[in-house]
Design a protein around this motif. Structure first.
Motif, PDB file in Angstrom:
ATOM      1  N   THR A  16       0.846  -1.206   0.000  1.00 23.70           N
ATOM      2  CA  THR A  16       0.000   0.000   0.000  1.00 23.70           C
ATOM      3  C   THR A  16       0.878   1.251   0.000  1.00 23.70           C
ATOM      4  N   ILE A  18       3.048   4.547   0.071  1.00 20.17           N
ATOM      5  CA  ILE A  18       4.307   4.996  -0.518  1.00 20.17           C
ATOM      6  C   ILE A  18       5.088   3.802  -1.071  1.00 20.17           C
ATOM      7  N   SER A  37       4.930  -7.875   3.181  1.00 21.93           N
ATOM      8  CA  SER A  37       4.331  -7.251   4.373  1.00 21.93           C
ATOM      9  C   SER A  37       3.538  -8.354   5.062  1.00 21.93           C
ATOM     10  N   ARG A  38       2.806  -7.982   6.105  1.00 14.19           N
ATOM     11  CA  ARG A  38       2.085  -9.047   6.846  1.00 14.19           C
ATOM     12  C   ARG A  38       1.101  -9.764   5.942  1.00 14.19           C
ATOM     13  N   ARG A  39       0.449  -9.016   5.049  1.00 14.37           N
ATOM     14  CA  ARG A  39      -0.572  -9.691   4.232  1.00 14.37           C
ATOM     15  C   ARG A  39       0.052 -10.664   3.243  1.00 14.37           C
ATOM     16  N   ASP A  43       6.016 -10.539   8.902  1.00 14.40           N
ATOM     17  CA  ASP A  43       5.856  -9.558   9.969  1.00 14.40           C
ATOM     18  C   ASP A  43       7.247  -9.116  10.393  1.00 14.40           C
ATOM     19  N   SER A  69       3.322   2.385   9.424  1.00 14.56           N
ATOM     20  CA  SER A  69       2.940   3.805   9.459  1.00 14.56           C
ATOM     21  C   SER A  69       2.214   4.176  10.753  1.00 14.56           C
ATOM     22  N   THR A 161       1.233  12.720   3.497  1.00 12.79           N
ATOM     23  CA  THR A 161       1.031  12.099   2.187  1.00 12.79           C
ATOM     24  C   THR A 161      -0.256  11.288   2.241  1.00 12.79           C
ATOM     25  N   THR A 163      -2.312   8.449   1.902  1.00 10.35           N
ATOM     26  CA  THR A 163      -2.165   7.001   1.682  1.00 10.35           C
ATOM     27  C   THR A 163      -3.168   6.246   2.564  1.00 10.35           C
ATOM     28  N   TYR A 166      -4.221   6.626   6.416  1.00  7.92           N
ATOM     29  CA  TYR A 166      -5.308   7.423   6.996  1.00  7.92           C
ATOM     30  C   TYR A 166      -6.679   6.835   6.674  1.00  7.92           C
TER      31      TYR A 166
HETATM   32  N1  LIG Z   1       1.532   8.951   4.831  1.00  7.99           N
HETATM   33  C1  LIG Z   1       2.122   9.935   5.530  1.00  7.99           C
HETATM   34  O1  LIG Z   1       1.527  11.026   5.747  1.00  7.99           O
HETATM   35  C2  LIG Z   1       3.496   9.754   6.102  1.00  7.99           C
HETATM   36  C3  LIG Z   1       4.142  10.868   6.692  1.00  7.99           C
HETATM   37  C4  LIG Z   1       5.407  10.708   7.235  1.00  7.99           C
HETATM   38  C5  LIG Z   1       6.010   9.460   7.214  1.00  7.99           C
HETATM   39  N2  LIG Z   1       5.359   8.399   6.639  1.00  7.99           N
HETATM   40  C6  LIG Z   1       6.013   7.095   6.686  1.00  7.99           C
HETATM   41  O2  LIG Z   1       6.036   6.500   5.403  1.00  7.99           O
HETATM   42  C7  LIG Z   1       6.002   5.063   5.551  1.00  7.99           C
HETATM   43  C8  LIG Z   1       4.928   4.468   4.664  1.00  7.99           C
HETATM   44  O3  LIG Z   1       3.686   5.006   5.073  1.00  7.99           O
HETATM   45  P1  LIG Z   1       2.375   4.937   4.174  1.00  7.99           P
HETATM   46  O4  LIG Z   1       1.714   6.235   4.338  1.00  7.99           O
HETATM   47  O5  LIG Z   1       2.715   4.429   2.823  1.00  7.99           O
HETATM   48  O6  LIG Z   1       1.538   3.885   5.028  1.00  7.99           O
HETATM   49  P2  LIG Z   1       0.718   2.556   4.663  1.00  7.99           P
HETATM   50  O7  LIG Z   1      -0.009   2.709   3.378  1.00  7.99           O
HETATM   51  O8  LIG Z   1      -0.054   2.283   5.918  1.00  7.99           O
HETATM   52  O9  LIG Z   1       1.868   1.455   4.451  1.00  7.99           O
HETATM   53  C9  LIG Z   1       2.505   0.829   5.506  1.00  7.99           C
HETATM   54  C10 LIG Z   1       2.680  -0.637   5.147  1.00  7.99           C
HETATM   55  O10 LIG Z   1       3.368  -1.262   6.228  1.00  7.99           O
HETATM   56  C11 LIG Z   1       2.961  -2.611   6.261  1.00  7.99           C
HETATM   57  N3  LIG Z   1       3.194  -3.100   7.625  1.00  7.99           N
HETATM   58  C12 LIG Z   1       2.687  -2.608   8.779  1.00  7.99           C
HETATM   59  N4  LIG Z   1       3.116  -3.339   9.820  1.00  7.99           N
HETATM   60  C13 LIG Z   1       3.922  -4.302   9.309  1.00  7.99           C
HETATM   61  C14 LIG Z   1       4.653  -5.378   9.888  1.00  7.99           C
HETATM   62  N5  LIG Z   1       4.668  -5.600  11.223  1.00  7.99           N
HETATM   63  N6  LIG Z   1       5.372  -6.183   9.062  1.00  7.99           N
HETATM   64  C15 LIG Z   1       5.378  -5.977   7.726  1.00  7.99           C
HETATM   65  N7  LIG Z   1       4.716  -4.975   7.117  1.00  7.99           N
HETATM   66  C16 LIG Z   1       3.995  -4.152   7.910  1.00  7.99           C
HETATM   67  C17 LIG Z   1       1.478  -2.596   5.906  1.00  7.99           C
HETATM   68  O11 LIG Z   1       1.084  -3.776   5.206  1.00  7.99           O
HETATM   69  P3  LIG Z   1       0.427  -5.040   5.982  1.00  7.99           P
HETATM   70  O12 LIG Z   1      -0.786  -4.509   6.703  1.00  7.99           O
HETATM   71  O13 LIG Z   1       0.155  -6.022   4.905  1.00  7.99           O
HETATM   72  O14 LIG Z   1       1.479  -5.530   6.932  1.00  7.99           O
HETATM   73  C18 LIG Z   1       1.378  -1.389   4.960  1.00  7.99           C
HETATM   74  O15 LIG Z   1       1.310  -1.810   3.604  1.00  7.99           O
HETATM   75  C19 LIG Z   1       5.831   4.799   7.054  1.00  7.99           C
HETATM   76  O16 LIG Z   1       7.087   4.611   7.637  1.00  7.99           O
HETATM   77  C20 LIG Z   1       5.252   6.111   7.565  1.00  7.99           C
HETATM   78  O17 LIG Z   1       5.538   6.347   8.936  1.00  7.99           O
HETATM   79  C21 LIG Z   1       4.122   8.518   6.085  1.00  7.99           C
END
Ligand SMILES: NC(=O)c1ccc[n+]([C@@H]2O[C@H](COP(=O)([O-])OP(=O)(O)OC[C@H]3O[C@@H](n4cnc5c(N)ncnc54)[C@H](OP(=O)(O)O)[C@@H]3O)[C@@H](O)[C@H]2O)c1
Length: 223
Positions: A16, A18, A37-39, A43, A69, A161, A163, A166
């Motif tokens: 999902t 980024i 990822s987990r899915r 993990d 995230s 961002t 994604t 939220y």
């Molecule tokens: N979006 C923003 O506004 C923002 C801002 C600043 C920083 N960031 C950082 O950017 C990164 C990506 O964020 P995103 O917005 O793209 O979020 P996202 O769409 O929620 O993606 C995070 C991914 O992490 C995977 N995940 C979560 N726990 C896991 C685990 N224990 N093992 C393996 N995979 C795991 C999830 O997939 P599964 O559920 O399949 O495990 C999910 O696909 C994060 O580090 C976030 O902190 C985002």
């Protein structure tokens, strides 16, 4: 950019957001992109599972880590520290477990790109878990750029961002948050996953870049 049919890129967190956008861009190049990822059964908070996963993969060229995230928000006096530690287990310790296992499998020219976030270097009450996790990861990434050399190790630090991170929010509240950010940020927009994905491509492609933190945050840190 030196991609060929045997190039293997692994995007941990790439189902999902980024990570998905990075995986989509890398998929346009020669070689293979593996998403975990987990899915899909990994993990990252389980270091033994991480070791097993990378041993079974064999040689790789590029690792991108965007997993994790979620982190509890709130004041120190209100946050359950068990929740804070769980967030660290995924994003901070997960990043390091994956880098440790993946670096052993990395071929010449390999890269590791981690993900932090603008709160690493911005002082905002109620965000201490994200600040702590992200700043710790940025600090360690710079050490790894030396320890793991010639593997290049960089960090992308996104701002707000849009994604799946939220998706639990009410739709109107999410839109209002994004529009508020766009109105307040110097760049005049909120981030799209494709905007941030470009930072990972820069880190992967530029052979003179290591130990860098690439801010793609709409100007959040200069605001
Ligand atoms: N979006 C923003 O506004 C923002 C801002 C600043 C920083 N960031 C950082 O950017 C990164 C990506 O964020 P995103 O917005 O793209 O979020 P996202 O769409 O929620 O993606 C995070 C991914 O992490 C995977 N995940 C979560 N726990 C896991 C685990 N224990 N093992 C393996 N995979 C795991 C999830 O997939 P599964 O559920 O399949 O495990 C999910 O696909 C994060 O580090 C976030 O902190 C985002």
């Amino acid at each position: 950019m030196n991609f060929h049919q045997n190039t293997i890129s692994v995007v941990v967190g790439g189902n999902t957001g980024i990570g998905r956008a990075v995986a989509d861009e890398l998929s346009k190049r020669e070689g293979r992109v593996i998403i975990a990822s987990r899915r899909s059964g990994l993990d990252v908070a389980d270091p033994e599972a991480v070791e097993r996963y990378f041993s079974s993969l064999g040689p790789i060229d590029h690792l991108v880590f965007t997993a994790g995230s979620q982190a509890p928000g709130g004041k120190l006096v209100d946050v359950d520290l068990a929740d804070a530690k769980a967030a660290f287990d995924t994003k901070f310790w997960g990043s390091l477990a994956v880098a440790k296992a993946a670096s052993r499998q990395m071929r010449d020219g390999g890269t590791i790109t981690f993900t932090t976030g603008f709160l690493a270097r911005r002082t905002v009450p109620n965000t201490f878990v994200k600040t702590a996790m992200n700043s710790a990861l940025e600090a360690v990434a710079k050490i790894l750029a030396r320890e793991l050399s010639p593997i290049r190790v960089n960090v992308v630090s996104p701002g707000l961002t849009d994604t799946e991170a939220y998706e639990a929010m009410d739709g109107a509240a999410r839109q209002a948050m994004l529009e508020r950010a766009a109105a307040n940020l110097p760049a005049g927009r909120y981030g799209r996953a494709e905007d941030v994905a470009r930072g990972y491509l820069l880190a992967i492609d530029n052979p003179f870049m290591t130990g860098a933190v690439i801010d793609i945050d709409g100007g959040a840190l200069v605001n």
